[in-house]
Design a protein around this motif. Sequence first.
Motif, PDB file in Angstrom:
ATOM      1  N   LYS A  64     -12.626  -7.685   8.260  1.00 12.08           N
ATOM      2  CA  LYS A  64     -13.422  -7.800   7.021  1.00 12.08           C
ATOM      3  C   LYS A  64     -12.815  -8.833   6.075  1.00 12.08           C
ATOM      4  CE  LYS A  64     -12.932  -3.391   6.053  1.00 12.08           C
ATOM      5  NZ  LYS A  64     -12.084  -3.004   7.186  1.00 12.08           N
ATOM      6  N   GLY A  83      -9.769  -2.046  -1.195  1.00 11.69           N
ATOM      7  CA  GLY A  83      -8.393  -1.670  -0.846  1.00 11.69           C
ATOM      8  C   GLY A  83      -7.374  -2.422  -1.697  1.00 11.69           C
ATOM      9  N   LEU A  86      -7.230  -1.030  -5.149  1.00 16.64           N
ATOM     10  CA  LEU A  86      -6.487   0.245  -5.171  1.00 16.64           C
ATOM     11  C   LEU A  86      -4.977  -0.015  -5.070  1.00 16.64           C
ATOM     12  CD1 LEU A  86      -8.833   2.351  -2.861  1.00 16.64           C
ATOM     13  CD2 LEU A  86      -8.496   2.671  -5.337  1.00 16.64           C
ATOM     14  N   ARG A  87      -4.603  -0.973  -4.211  1.00 17.77           N
ATOM     15  CA  ARG A  87      -3.178  -1.279  -4.080  1.00 17.77           C
ATOM     16  C   ARG A  87      -2.633  -1.884  -5.376  1.00 17.77           C
ATOM     17  NH1 ARG A  87      -4.891  -1.755   1.302  1.00 17.77           N
ATOM     18  NH2 ARG A  87      -5.859  -3.805   0.975  1.00 17.77           N
ATOM     19  N   LYS A 108      -7.112   8.682   3.966  1.00 13.60           N
ATOM     20  CA  LYS A 108      -8.274   9.373   3.383  1.00 13.60           C
ATOM     21  C   LYS A 108      -8.959   8.473   2.347  1.00 13.60           C
ATOM     22  CE  LYS A 108      -6.913  14.133   4.299  1.00 13.60           C
ATOM     23  NZ  LYS A 108      -5.577  14.741   4.038  1.00 13.60           N
ATOM     24  N   ILE A 109     -10.028   9.000   1.735  1.00 10.33           N
ATOM     25  CA  ILE A 109     -10.824   8.175   0.816  1.00 10.33           C
ATOM     26  C   ILE A 109     -10.589   8.609  -0.627  1.00 10.33           C
ATOM     27  CG2 ILE A 109     -13.188   7.483   0.203  1.00 10.33           C
ATOM     28  CD1 ILE A 109     -13.906   7.797   3.142  1.00 10.33           C
ATOM     29  N   VAL A 110     -10.262   7.656  -1.442  1.00 12.52           N
ATOM     30  CA  VAL A 110      -9.991   7.885  -2.873  1.00 12.52           C
ATOM     31  C   VAL A 110     -11.287   8.311  -3.583  1.00 12.52           C
ATOM     32  CG1 VAL A 110      -9.471   6.532  -4.980  1.00 12.52           C
ATOM     33  CG2 VAL A 110      -8.033   6.286  -2.949  1.00 12.52           C
ATOM     34  N   THR A 115     -12.701   4.272  -7.559  1.00  9.43           N
ATOM     35  CA  THR A 115     -12.889   2.978  -6.871  1.00  9.43           C
ATOM     36  C   THR A 115     -14.028   2.188  -7.503  1.00  9.43           C
ATOM     37  OG1 THR A 115     -12.225   4.158  -4.859  1.00  9.43           O
ATOM     38  CG2 THR A 115     -13.142   1.952  -4.571  1.00  9.43           C
ATOM     39  N   GLY A 135     -14.860  -3.356   2.271  1.00 10.39           N
ATOM     40  CA  GLY A 135     -14.215  -2.071   2.585  1.00 10.39           C
ATOM     41  C   GLY A 135     -14.741  -0.923   1.752  1.00 10.39           C
ATOM     42  N   PHE A 136     -15.916  -1.120   1.188  1.00 11.55           N
ATOM     43  CA  PHE A 136     -16.584  -0.085   0.388  1.00 11.55           C
ATOM     44  C   PHE A 136     -18.083  -0.258   0.552  1.00 11.55           C
ATOM     45  CE2 PHE A 136     -17.016   2.859  -3.149  1.00 11.55           C
ATOM     46  CZ  PHE A 136     -18.304   2.601  -3.580  1.00 11.55           C
ATOM     47  N   ARG A 138     -17.132   3.721   1.840  1.00 13.82           N
ATOM     48  CA  ARG A 138     -16.506   4.264   3.040  1.00 13.82           C
ATOM     49  C   ARG A 138     -17.078   5.634   3.404  1.00 13.82           C
ATOM     50  NH1 ARG A 138     -12.095   0.534   3.210  1.00 13.82           N
ATOM     51  NH2 ARG A 138     -11.012   0.776   5.172  1.00 13.82           N
ATOM     52  N   ARG A 174      -0.442  -6.797  11.644  1.00 10.97           N
ATOM     53  CA  ARG A 174      -0.865  -7.404  10.369  1.00 10.97           C
ATOM     54  C   ARG A 174       0.310  -7.848   9.499  1.00 10.97           C
ATOM     55  NH1 ARG A 174      -6.029  -5.079   7.461  1.00 10.97           N
ATOM     56  NH2 ARG A 174      -5.047  -3.049   7.767  1.00 10.97           N
ATOM     57  N   ARG A 178       2.082  -2.910   4.630  1.00 11.36           N
ATOM     58  CA  ARG A 178       1.253  -1.832   4.074  1.00 11.36           C
ATOM     59  C   ARG A 178       1.694  -0.481   4.603  1.00 11.36           C
ATOM     60  NH1 ARG A 178      -5.023  -3.696   4.413  1.00 11.36           N
ATOM     61  NH2 ARG A 178      -5.177  -1.461   4.832  1.00 11.36           N
ATOM     62  N   ARG A 189      -7.102   6.930  10.121  1.00  9.30           N
ATOM     63  CA  ARG A 189      -8.137   6.060   9.509  1.00  9.30           C
ATOM     64  C   ARG A 189      -9.312   5.873  10.449  1.00  9.30           C
ATOM     65  NH1 ARG A 189      -4.561   1.064   8.113  1.00  9.30           N
ATOM     66  NH2 ARG A 189      -6.468   0.166   7.284  1.00  9.30           N
TER      67      ARG A 189
HETATM   68  O1  LIG Z   1     -13.368   2.100  -1.127  1.00 14.65           O
HETATM   69  C1  LIG Z   1     -12.251   2.363  -0.649  1.00 14.65           C
HETATM   70  C2  LIG Z   1     -11.476   1.383   0.016  1.00 14.65           C
HETATM   71  C3  LIG Z   1     -10.247   1.730   0.540  1.00 14.65           C
HETATM   72  N1  LIG Z   1      -9.803   3.001   0.395  1.00 14.65           N
HETATM   73  C4  LIG Z   1      -8.470   3.403   0.908  1.00 14.65           C
HETATM   74  O2  LIG Z   1      -7.673   2.247   1.086  1.00 14.65           O
HETATM   75  C5  LIG Z   1      -7.269   2.132   2.457  1.00 14.65           C
HETATM   76  C6  LIG Z   1      -7.160   0.685   2.818  1.00 14.65           C
HETATM   77  O3  LIG Z   1      -8.454   0.089   2.662  1.00 14.65           O
HETATM   78  P1  LIG Z   1      -8.641  -1.439   3.153  1.00 14.65           P
HETATM   79  O4  LIG Z   1     -10.099  -1.755   3.084  1.00 14.65           O
HETATM   80  O5  LIG Z   1      -7.702  -2.322   2.416  1.00 14.65           O
HETATM   81  O6  LIG Z   1      -8.177  -1.315   4.676  1.00 14.65           O
HETATM   82  P2  LIG Z   1      -8.555  -2.288   5.883  1.00 14.65           P
HETATM   83  O7  LIG Z   1      -9.870  -1.806   6.416  1.00 14.65           O
HETATM   84  O8  LIG Z   1      -8.654  -3.675   5.297  1.00 14.65           O
HETATM   85  O9  LIG Z   1      -7.410  -2.105   6.853  1.00 14.65           O
HETATM   86  C7  LIG Z   1      -8.330   2.917   3.214  1.00 14.65           C
HETATM   87  O10 LIG Z   1      -7.853   3.332   4.482  1.00 14.65           O
HETATM   88  C8  LIG Z   1      -8.558   4.091   2.267  1.00 14.65           C
HETATM   89  O11 LIG Z   1      -7.487   5.019   2.390  1.00 14.65           O
HETATM   90  C9  LIG Z   1     -10.548   3.975  -0.251  1.00 14.65           C
HETATM   91  O12 LIG Z   1     -10.125   5.127  -0.358  1.00 14.65           O
HETATM   92  N2  LIG Z   1     -11.761   3.633  -0.765  1.00 14.65           N
END
Ligand SMILES: O=c1ccn([C@@H]2O[C@H](COP(=O)(O)OP(=O)(O)O)[C@@H](O)[C@H]2O)c(=O)[nH]1
Length: 240
Positions: A64, A83, A86-87, A108-110, A115, A135-136, A138, A174, A178, A189
């Motif tokens: 992505k 993501g 969130l980081r 898990k999902i926040v 978000t 990534g949203f 999810r 990667r 992380r 995941r």
């Molecule tokens: O809308 C979102 C996006 C990400 N995450 C969390 O953040 C992590 C990493 O997301 P990211 O999209 O960065 O992971 P990628 O798919 O790029 O490895 C996810 O596994 C979830 O735990 C979440 O909770 N909600």
Amino acid sequence: MWRRVVSASHFTFAHKSIANNKDVCKLKFWEAFTTEIPLKEKGTFQRDKTPFITFVLGGPGSGKGTQCMKIVENFGFTHLSAGDLLRREIASNSADGTMILNTIKEGKIVPSELTIRLIQKEMESSDNYKFLIDGFPRSEENRIAFEQIMGVEPDIVLFFDCPEDEMVKRVLNRNQGRVDDNIVTIKKRLKVFDALNLPVVKYYMEKGKLYKIKAVGTVDEIYKQVYPVFASLNFEQVRE
Ligand SMILES: O=c1ccn([C@@H]2O[C@H](COP(=O)(O)OP(=O)(O)O)[C@@H](O)[C@H]2O)c(=O)[nH]1
Ligand SMILES: Nc1ncnc2c1ncn2[C@@H]1O[C@H](COP(=O)(O)OP(=O)(O)O)[C@@H](O)[C@H]1O
Ligand SMILES: [Mg+2]
């Protein structure tokens, strides 16, 4: 495309035309008093106030973020990685930081509102109207909350479809340090992806908004499937 108009005459012109021309009254009030004049250029996707939203979906490691960077380069979209947002919250030691960190560690999902608030803030502070939300959503809960809070639906949805073993391989290579790029968390995941993400993919497929991309092969081979999606929507290519 917009350019700032320097001479007052343009401003008075726009002002006068408000009085004489009822068509102009269709302009939003503030547009009538702006010192900017829309510069209609052939082929450019006319800037309007409604954001063009692309959801970018796919399992962990499906590519992505990598593909989003190429779309940004070619079509001038703003890339919002949920993501990454969130980081950034974790790194800022915000009140929610610890909860977010623990959630991500578990794959898990926040909570949606959190978000979505981060995404909304970025959109509102951007002067762009073209967004890639990476990534949203999810989960169905994420999706519904976004529509309720933002009051908009995505215009299109990209889904990067990648075999699990390839996703695992890419995530483990990667090297971004992380907390969730390890074999234990990646397995969690992937379970979350199957259980919660895929129903979102199905929803948008049924709505006719989904573009499914075979996310196997080189980055460029995959991007060859992505490029036509945006080119066919008349988005002006900003850079080769
Ligand atoms: O809308 C979102 C996006 C990400 N995450 C969390 O953040 C992590 C990493 O997301 P990211 O999209 O960065 O992971 P990628 O798919 O790029 O490895 C996810 O596994 C979830 O735990 C979440 O909770 N909600
Ligand atoms: N087509 C590809 N082939 C091999 N590796 C890839 C490919 N696309 C991305 N990668 C690499 O795989 C990892 C995951 O890619 P990324 O774009 O972060 O995926 P996602 O955001 O879906 O997790 C990164 O290290 C990236 O450089
Ligand atoms: Mg990513």
